[in-house]
Scaffold this motif. Structure first.
Motif, PDB file in Angstrom:
ATOM      1  N   HIS A  46       5.880  50.348   7.165  1.00  0.00           N
ATOM      2  CA  HIS A  46       4.430  50.213   7.858  1.00  0.00           C
ATOM      3  C   HIS A  46       4.135  49.645   9.145  1.00  0.00           C
ATOM      4  O   HIS A  46       4.193  48.894  10.313  1.00  0.00           O
ATOM      5  CB  HIS A  46       5.149  48.465   6.549  1.00  0.00           C
ATOM      6  CG  HIS A  46       5.080  48.791   5.537  1.00  0.00           C
ATOM      7  ND1 HIS A  46       3.932  49.402   4.266  1.00  0.00           N
ATOM      8  CD2 HIS A  46       6.362  49.016   4.651  1.00  0.00           C
ATOM      9  CE1 HIS A  46       4.793  49.900   2.982  1.00  0.00           C
ATOM     10  NE2 HIS A  46       5.919  49.246   3.610  1.00  0.00           N
ATOM     11  N   THR A  63       0.480  47.750  10.411  1.00  0.00           N
ATOM     12  CA  THR A  63      -0.886  47.476  10.928  1.00  0.00           C
ATOM     13  C   THR A  63      -1.726  46.669  11.473  1.00  0.00           C
ATOM     14  O   THR A  63      -0.918  46.418  13.396  1.00  0.00           O
ATOM     15  CB  THR A  63      -0.628  44.932  10.629  1.00  0.00           C
ATOM     16  OG1 THR A  63      -0.069  45.374   9.647  1.00  0.00           O
ATOM     17  CG2 THR A  63      -1.722  44.621  10.546  1.00  0.00           C
ATOM     18  N   THR A 115       8.623  55.081  13.336  1.00  0.00           N
ATOM     19  CA  THR A 115       6.544  55.103  12.276  1.00  0.00           C
ATOM     20  C   THR A 115       5.946  54.751  13.821  1.00  0.00           C
ATOM     21  O   THR A 115       4.725  54.696  13.719  1.00  0.00           O
ATOM     22  CB  THR A 115       7.649  53.014  11.567  1.00  0.00           C
ATOM     23  OG1 THR A 115       7.614  53.963  10.449  1.00  0.00           O
ATOM     24  CG2 THR A 115       5.194  53.092  11.769  1.00  0.00           C
ATOM     25  N   LEU A 127       1.445  46.100  14.949  1.00  0.00           N
ATOM     26  CA  LEU A 127       2.601  45.595  14.143  1.00  0.00           C
ATOM     27  C   LEU A 127       3.531  46.491  13.207  1.00  0.00           C
ATOM     28  O   LEU A 127       2.984  46.829  12.867  1.00  0.00           O
ATOM     29  CB  LEU A 127       2.299  44.058  13.867  1.00  0.00           C
ATOM     30  CG  LEU A 127       3.767  43.932  13.111  1.00  0.00           C
ATOM     31  CD1 LEU A 127       4.770  42.851  14.343  1.00  0.00           C
ATOM     32  CD2 LEU A 127       2.694  42.195  12.001  1.00  0.00           C
ATOM     33  N   ILE A 128       4.739  46.631  13.862  1.00  0.00           N
ATOM     34  CA  ILE A 128       5.866  47.819  12.796  1.00  0.00           C
ATOM     35  C   ILE A 128       6.499  47.185  12.093  1.00  0.00           C
ATOM     36  O   ILE A 128       6.881  46.297  12.761  1.00  0.00           O
ATOM     37  CB  ILE A 128       5.837  49.226  14.198  1.00  0.00           C
ATOM     38  CG1 ILE A 128       4.531  49.632  14.844  1.00  0.00           C
ATOM     39  CG2 ILE A 128       7.038  49.728  13.067  1.00  0.00           C
ATOM     40  CD1 ILE A 128       3.960  50.697  14.316  1.00  0.00           C
ATOM     41  N   SER A 129       6.417  46.849  11.252  1.00  0.00           N
ATOM     42  CA  SER A 129       7.988  46.714   9.705  1.00  0.00           C
ATOM     43  C   SER A 129       8.396  48.068   9.307  1.00  0.00           C
ATOM     44  O   SER A 129       7.617  47.617   8.079  1.00  0.00           O
ATOM     45  CB  SER A 129       7.278  45.734   9.669  1.00  0.00           C
ATOM     46  OG  SER A 129       8.271  45.191   8.671  1.00  0.00           O
ATOM     47  N   GLY A 130       9.600  48.669   9.718  1.00  0.00           N
ATOM     48  CA  GLY A 130       9.991  49.790   8.830  1.00  0.00           C
ATOM     49  C   GLY A 130       8.882  50.770   8.576  1.00  0.00           C
ATOM     50  O   GLY A 130       8.628  51.395   9.700  1.00  0.00           O
ATOM     51  N   THR A 143       0.947  53.144   5.848  1.00  0.00           N
ATOM     52  CA  THR A 143       2.422  53.350   5.645  1.00  0.00           C
ATOM     53  C   THR A 143       3.002  54.763   6.192  1.00  0.00           C
ATOM     54  O   THR A 143       2.198  56.046   5.725  1.00  0.00           O
ATOM     55  CB  THR A 143       2.585  52.905   3.934  1.00  0.00           C
ATOM     56  OG1 THR A 143       1.909  51.956   3.517  1.00  0.00           O
ATOM     57  CG2 THR A 143       3.962  53.858   3.422  1.00  0.00           C
TER      58      THR A 143
END
Length: 132
Positions: free
Chosen positions: A79, A81, A6, A74-77, A103
């Motif tokens: 996802h 932002t 991602t 900001l990366i989370s898995g 996503t």
């Protein structure tokens, strides 16, 4: 195509706009991608499918009269932002700030929802609050 994280996809996506290089977008978009632009208000335009999303983003990346500036990522898995500023002139009021919620699956963008701050005054009374 090799698998991309991602973070790698979002970095390349952002570079397409900061460097005005639409060719960076070509293999980042999934066939079933859905994108919602931040305009026109209140809901923004919705684009569905790889071709529609890619054409919109390529035109935006190719526009050398504007500047896209990522402010925070900001990366989370799967996802991401991305807070950004979009400049359409040189004056202090010739920009807008916003955020994209994106996503990424299997190294491709499948959804990107764009939101921006309003450029006009919103009366507090509209929310049932006193303006005084």
């Amino acid at each position: 195509m090799s698998f991309r994280t991602t973070a790698e996809v979002i970095d390349r996506f952002n570079r397409a706009f900061t460097e005005h290089d639409a060719s960076l977008l070509t293999d980042l978009i999934a066939d079933d991608c859905v994108m919602e632009a931040n305009q026109p208000a209140p809901d923004g335009a919705r684009y569905e499918g790889r071709t529609a999303c890619l054409e919109f983003w390529q035109a935006l990346a190719d526009d050398r009269t504007t500047r896209f500036e990522p402010e925070n990522v900001l990366i989370s898995g799967e996802h991401a932002t991305v807070r950004w500023r979009y400049r359409f002139g040189d004056g202090p009021t010739d920009s807008v700030r916003g955020v994209n919620l994106t996503t990424v699956r299997n190294g491709l963008i499948v959804e990107s929802l764009g939101y921006s701050k309003t450029t006009g005054d919103v009366p507090l009374a509209a929310d049932g609050l006193d303006a005084a």
